[in-house]
Design a protein around this motif. Structure first.
Motif, PDB file in Angstrom:
ATOM      1  N   ARG A 175     -35.446  44.620   8.244  1.00 56.94           N
ATOM      2  CA  ARG A 175     -34.390  43.684   7.852  1.00 56.94           C
ATOM      3  C   ARG A 175     -33.166  44.448   7.353  1.00 56.94           C
ATOM      4  NH1 ARG A 175     -38.545  40.815   4.218  1.00 56.94           N
ATOM      5  NH2 ARG A 175     -37.028  41.333   2.643  1.00 56.94           N
ATOM      6  N   GLU A 176     -32.036  43.805   7.370  1.00 57.55           N
ATOM      7  CA  GLU A 176     -30.787  44.420   6.907  1.00 57.55           C
ATOM      8  C   GLU A 176     -30.699  44.454   5.383  1.00 57.55           C
ATOM      9  OE1 GLU A 176     -28.386  45.792   9.015  1.00 57.55           O
ATOM     10  OE2 GLU A 176     -29.982  45.451  10.471  1.00 57.55           O
ATOM     11  N   GLN A 177     -31.290  43.460   4.728  1.00 57.93           N
ATOM     12  CA  GLN A 177     -31.262  43.386   3.269  1.00 57.93           C
ATOM     13  C   GLN A 177     -32.358  42.437   2.807  1.00 57.93           C
ATOM     14  OE1 GLN A 177     -27.387  41.929   2.230  1.00 57.93           O
ATOM     15  NE2 GLN A 177     -27.717  39.925   3.083  1.00 57.93           N
ATOM     16  N   ILE A 182     -34.289  45.180  -4.844  1.00 62.92           N
ATOM     17  CA  ILE A 182     -33.438  44.612  -3.808  1.00 62.92           C
ATOM     18  C   ILE A 182     -33.015  45.783  -2.935  1.00 62.92           C
ATOM     19  CG2 ILE A 182     -32.618  42.629  -5.142  1.00 62.92           C
ATOM     20  CD1 ILE A 182     -30.049  44.219  -5.730  1.00 62.92           C
ATOM     21  N   PHE A 183     -32.725  45.503  -1.670  1.00 62.47           N
ATOM     22  CA  PHE A 183     -32.335  46.598  -0.782  1.00 62.47           C
ATOM     23  C   PHE A 183     -31.311  46.120   0.233  1.00 62.47           C
ATOM     24  CE2 PHE A 183     -35.746  44.517   1.484  1.00 62.47           C
ATOM     25  CZ  PHE A 183     -35.355  44.558   2.821  1.00 62.47           C
ATOM     26  N   ARG A 184     -30.622  47.099   0.779  1.00 59.52           N
ATOM     27  CA  ARG A 184     -29.638  46.835   1.831  1.00 59.52           C
ATOM     28  C   ARG A 184     -29.569  48.058   2.738  1.00 59.52           C
ATOM     29  NH1 ARG A 184     -24.780  43.405   0.981  1.00 59.52           N
ATOM     30  NH2 ARG A 184     -24.279  42.997   3.123  1.00 59.52           N
ATOM     31  N   LYS A 185     -29.465  47.810   4.037  1.00 56.04           N
ATOM     32  CA  LYS A 185     -29.351  48.885   5.021  1.00 56.04           C
ATOM     33  C   LYS A 185     -27.887  49.276   5.190  1.00 56.04           C
ATOM     34  CE  LYS A 185     -30.506  50.017   9.794  1.00 56.04           C
ATOM     35  NZ  LYS A 185     -31.077  49.505  11.055  1.00 56.04           N
ATOM     36  N   SER A 186     -27.623  50.575   5.193  1.00 53.95           N
ATOM     37  CA  SER A 186     -26.269  51.066   5.411  1.00 53.95           C
ATOM     38  C   SER A 186     -25.942  51.001   6.899  1.00 53.95           C
ATOM     39  CB  SER A 186     -26.148  52.508   4.938  1.00 53.95           C
ATOM     40  OG  SER A 186     -24.963  53.093   5.443  1.00 53.95           O
ATOM     41  N   TYR A 243     -31.651  52.994   3.893  1.00 55.49           N
ATOM     42  CA  TYR A 243     -31.909  51.801   3.102  1.00 55.49           C
ATOM     43  C   TYR A 243     -31.736  52.168   1.637  1.00 55.49           C
ATOM     44  CZ  TYR A 243     -33.816  49.709   7.294  1.00 55.49           C
ATOM     45  OH  TYR A 243     -33.967  49.196   8.553  1.00 55.49           O
TER      46      TYR A 243
END
Length: 193
Positions: free
Chosen positions: A158-160, A175-179, A185
């Motif tokens: 997933r992207e985030q 929480i996470f987010r892809k650069s 990540y």
């Protein structure tokens, strides 16, 4: 037109001094020989067998390659670009950033809640940035256990998102987010009370 170290050195020395992470700025010739600001000039080493060499000589940028720096011996993150003249790669300019110093700079500029910290993983779950140096450049499988690594892999498509897990008997919320730049990540994790 061959690239000339003497012409670019003053700019690279200045750039190196201005970086808050004690990064090494380097200038590589097409044969893999290179100059490094950490060494004050030409090194006796060669980057030909470095994983980023074929990309740079092939005219591609390198964004976030993980290496043990040949100039400093530190775990480093490489960002580099080829120098092209008349359609031919004549050199490459790169920065090797000490991963430990980089995470220190990032954390010093963030205001995180108590018991929270930031870290980053590449697409293969290798830790690229972490406040605990012993975890840097290891995979989640090596840090936790096989099931933890599999759990991370499941969410990293997933992207985030939000991701909860256990590590060393501690429950963690994150929480996470892809650069979009290099596919890492970035996680902000907090230990549950």
């Amino acid at each position: 037109m061959p690239a000339k170290w003497d012409e670019v050195r003053p700019l690279l020395d200045r750039f190196s001094r201005d970086l808050p992470t004690n990064a090494t700025v380097w200038f590589m010739m097409p044969d893999g020989s290179y100059y490094a600001t950490a060494k004050g000039g030409f090194t006796d080493q060669n980057l030909k067998d470095c994983t980023c060499f074929p990309k740079l000589i092939g005219g591609k940028e390198v964004l976030g390659e993980l290496v043990i720096s040949r100039s400093t011996g530190q775990r480093s993150i490489v960002v580099a670009a080829p120098v092209v003249a008349d359609g031919k790669v004549v050199a490459a300019v790169g920065v090797s950033v000490d991963a430990v110093k980089l995470i220190e700079v990032v954390e010093s500029r963030m205001t995180l809640p108590e018991n929270a910290y930031i870290y980053a993983l590449d697409a293969k779950t290798k830790v690229t940035l972490h406040r605990y140096q012993a975890r840097t450049f290891k995979t989640v499988f090596e840090i936790g256990n096989e099931s933890l690594g599999d759990t991370f892999k499941k969410v990293m498509h997933r992207e985030q998102g939000v991701f909860n897990y256990s590590l060393e008997g501690k429950k963690m919320n994150s929480i996470f987010r892809k650069s979009p730049v290099h596919g890492w990540y970035f996680f902000i994790a907090q230990q549950c009370k």
